[in-house]
Motif scaffolding. Structure first.
Motif, short mmCIF file in Angstrom:
data_model
loop_
_atom_site.label_atom_id
_atom_site.label_comp_id
_atom_site.label_asym_id
_atom_site.label_seq_id
_atom_site.Cartn_x
_atom_site.Cartn_y
_atom_site.Cartn_z
N ARG A 103 -61.50 3.30 -21.12
CA ARG A 103 -60.25 2.83 -21.69
C ARG A 103 -59.83 3.67 -22.88
O ARG A 103 -58.65 3.98 -23.06
CB ARG A 103 -60.37 1.35 -22.08
CG ARG A 103 -60.39 0.43 -20.87
CD ARG A 103 -60.53 -1.06 -21.19
NE ARG A 103 -59.77 -1.46 -22.34
CZ ARG A 103 -60.25 -2.21 -23.33
NH1 ARG A 103 -61.51 -2.61 -23.32
NH2 ARG A 103 -59.48 -2.57 -24.33
N CYS A 104 -60.78 4.07 -23.71
CA CYS A 104 -60.49 4.91 -24.87
C CYS A 104 -60.00 6.28 -24.42
O CYS A 104 -58.96 6.76 -24.89
CB CYS A 104 -61.74 5.05 -25.74
SG CYS A 104 -61.53 6.18 -27.13
N VAL A 105 -60.72 6.91 -23.53
CA VAL A 105 -60.36 8.26 -23.07
C VAL A 105 -59.04 8.25 -22.33
O VAL A 105 -58.17 9.10 -22.57
CB VAL A 105 -61.49 8.86 -22.19
CG1 VAL A 105 -61.04 10.12 -21.51
CG2 VAL A 105 -62.73 9.10 -23.03
N SER A 106 -58.85 7.28 -21.45
CA SER A 106 -57.63 7.27 -20.62
C SER A 106 -56.41 6.78 -21.38
O SER A 106 -55.29 6.97 -20.89
CB SER A 106 -57.85 6.41 -19.38
OG SER A 106 -58.06 5.06 -19.73
N SER A 107 -56.59 6.22 -22.56
CA SER A 107 -55.44 5.73 -23.31
C SER A 107 -54.51 6.85 -23.76
O SER A 107 -53.34 6.63 -24.02
CB SER A 107 -55.89 4.92 -24.53
OG SER A 107 -56.52 5.75 -25.49
N ASN A 111 -48.75 10.37 -19.17
CA ASN A 111 -47.97 10.83 -18.02
C ASN A 111 -48.87 11.18 -16.85
O ASN A 111 -48.77 12.26 -16.28
CB ASN A 111 -47.13 12.05 -18.41
CG ASN A 111 -46.14 11.73 -19.50
OD1 ASN A 111 -45.60 10.63 -19.53
ND2 ASN A 111 -45.92 12.66 -20.41
N GLY A 112 -49.75 10.28 -16.46
CA GLY A 112 -50.66 10.54 -15.35
C GLY A 112 -51.96 11.17 -15.84
O GLY A 112 -52.13 11.44 -17.03
#
Length: 142
Positions: A103-107, A111-112
């Motif tokens: 969740r931290c990294v993908s936050s 834009n994809g």
């Protein structure tokens, strides 16, 4: 007693680093062999071209293979995040789990998702202070 604890932590950290290296090497090898693709979405233009030519069976097979490769990719990323969470637990952050790392990294991906090597680098280079800042901001947001 402190020396034993320190040696145990060193051993565990070496094991975690070794496992992460194996995971990254395995993932890179699978990407190179084409077992995992770096594309997260099917190109709509190529899908339309295939449909125009009436090649529906190949389109369905391609989608099925792509779905399997995305599942494999998700599993590998999950293992990598779990490994990073284990590293944080060894550093004393007992409540960290792999889903929090993801969740931290993908936050920051607004834009994809970027290419696979960027995602892997973002996970492996995540520092505890950056993670804790993100966690604190999430707590403030509610």
């Amino acid at each position: 007693m402190s020396d034993q604890h320190s040696e145990k932590n060193d051993r565990l950290q070496d094991q975690a680093v070794g496992l992460r290296r194996q995971l990254v090497a395995s993932t890179v090898e699978q990407v190179m062999q084409g077992q995992i693709t770096e594309n997260f979405q099917m190109d709509e233009d190529s899908g339309k071209q295939q449909a125009e030519f009436g090649d529906f069976n190949n389109k369905e097979e391609k989608q099925q293979q792509e779905a399997m490769s995305i599942d494999e990719l998700n599993r590998q990323i999950e293992l990598l995040c779990d490994s990073k969470a284990e590293e944080y637990r060894m550093l004393g952050y007992e409540q960290v789990v792999g889903k929090d790392i993801w969740r931290c990294v993908s936050s920051k991906y607004k834009n994809g998702y970027p290419l696979l090597h960027v995602v892997v680098n973002d996970i492996l280079s995540l520092k505890p202070d950056k993670f804790m800042n993100w966690l604190m901001m999430e707590a403030y947001r509610g």
